[in-house]
Design an enzyme around this catalytic site. Sequence first.
Site, PDB file in Angstrom:
ATOM      1  N   HIS A 132       0.840  -1.218   0.000  1.00  0.00           N
ATOM      2  CA  HIS A 132       0.000   0.000   0.000  1.00  0.00           C
ATOM      3  C   HIS A 132       0.868   1.259   0.000  1.00  0.00           C
ATOM      4  CE1 HIS A 132      -3.274  -2.736   1.215  1.00  0.00           C
ATOM      5  NE2 HIS A 132      -2.342  -3.260   2.003  1.00  0.00           N
ATOM      6  N   SER A 164      15.231  21.077 -16.636  1.00  0.00           N
ATOM      7  CA  SER A 164      14.023  21.847 -16.886  1.00  0.00           C
ATOM      8  C   SER A 164      14.425  23.187 -17.479  1.00  0.00           C
ATOM      9  CB  SER A 164      13.274  22.051 -15.569  1.00  0.00           C
ATOM     10  OG  SER A 164      12.543  23.259 -15.614  1.00  0.00           O
ATOM     11  N   LYS A 215      16.584  20.800 -11.634  1.00  0.00           N
ATOM     12  CA  LYS A 215      15.877  19.569 -11.981  1.00  0.00           C
ATOM     13  C   LYS A 215      16.721  18.502 -12.657  1.00  0.00           C
ATOM     14  CE  LYS A 215      11.469  19.589 -12.206  1.00  0.00           C
ATOM     15  NZ  LYS A 215      10.546  18.688 -11.583  1.00  0.00           N
ATOM     16  N   GLU A 252       9.866   7.819 -17.486  1.00  0.00           N
ATOM     17  CA  GLU A 252       8.480   8.250 -17.675  1.00  0.00           C
ATOM     18  C   GLU A 252       7.958   7.864 -19.052  1.00  0.00           C
ATOM     19  OE1 GLU A 252       7.900  12.342 -15.387  1.00  0.00           O
ATOM     20  OE2 GLU A 252       9.789  12.249 -16.476  1.00  0.00           O
TER      21      GLU A 252
END
Length: 460
Positions: free
Chosen positions: A158, A279, A285, A292
Amino acid sequence: MSTNKMWGGRFQSGPADIMREITPSIDFDKRLWAEDLAGSRAHIRMLASEGIVPRGDAETILKGLAQIEAEITGGQFAFKRELEDIHLNIEARLAELIGPVAGKLHTARSRNDQVATDFRLWVRGACDRADQGLRALQQALFAQAEKHVETIMPGFTHMQPAQPITFGHHLLAYVEMFGRDRGRFTDAKARMNESPLGAAALAGTSFPIDRDATALAMGFARPMRNSMDAISARDFALEYLAACAIAATNLSRLAGELVQWSTPAFGFVRLSDAFTTGSSIMPQKRNPDAAELVRGKTGRVLGDFVALATVIKGLVLTYGTDLQEDKERVFDAADTIELCLAAMAAMVADLTADPAKMRAAAEPGFPTATDLADWVVRVLKKPFREAHHIAGSIVSRAESQGVTLDKLPLAEMQAVEPGITGEVFAVLSLDASVHSRMSLGGTAPARIKEQIRYWRERLV
Ligand code: ARG
């Protein structure tokens, strides 16, 4: 408007302009050129052996095919949309090169068995490529797992701290998953490895062809038994796409882990500069774009399966041009899965784990509460349900004091269960917990080493 020179015998006029848009498949099925040549070579050799086509003509045809191969590999072959597909493009070029004798190649053959054969050969090769890509990913995971047999990290259920595990254990879970993915491609390949060639249009042919010979020449295990099935079947492509969809789904889970593990809030791994991007506004970043994208591309691979299943659903036997829609979905899934596997293998090989961050993250959340309950069962002979309750009360005391279980004073534990002794502390550390999980497949480093031995034999 002129009629089609390949099949236009009974036509007075040519097709409508829009037909030139909707009919051609050459833009994508040119990828089948090598398979088409392999099928034609097997077919013409068989026709010659059976005395259906004179040997000399067969030789001329084989020479022409060799010339075509040279033109295609040399980038000189002119693919033409007006010739619809790869089969007619090659046949037309053959006629240009060797004259009307080229027309003998299509004796006892139809584009229907031709395309079914070419496509099966192509998908068979794609199964091998997927297997190799998965194997390379397994190897990258294995190499990292070997380094982290003892590296403790939080195990989650979980997404809540559950029990401490090792990083090696976690990575080997994916080695297992991708092993099953490989099995699906291997199974699919074995099932699809039958030759449709010789089914002709749908009903077979009146020529005395030898389908065993052509099957053998193309490395198929045997000819397909039923000519109508041979023409119609695309479940081999669906099976390949299903295997891709499942593999992509599994890949997306690993991708999700990498995204999570590499965020500074976790900091479990650092992806190399080579696999992160910056970024345009936030200078700090390091975005895990490749992970992804692998995760995101799962949607399109699943879509490829659904698209082809929908094309085939309700389609009566045997050939319908609907089936021309089979190739792009398979090509897209193959390109996508091969790209994703290569990206993942490289990303995994390149990442650096941070064992200190992992251990620090394993401390909070009382992940050794189960070990406490198990101790109460083992030493105090309580039923597990009761021990669970005792451990829960002790966790709540530790929580209100802001300490981990192994730092909670014994008196606090005894206030909940007087039978508890100082011996209990031996099971409450992360290391003790991990090393105690010696059941088959458990997280104890000794067990992980067994898995390492198992996979070393198979992967290295
Ligand atoms: N381009 C077709 C395909 O991709 C080849 C088979 C065409 N057969 C036919 N009878 N129109 O399926």
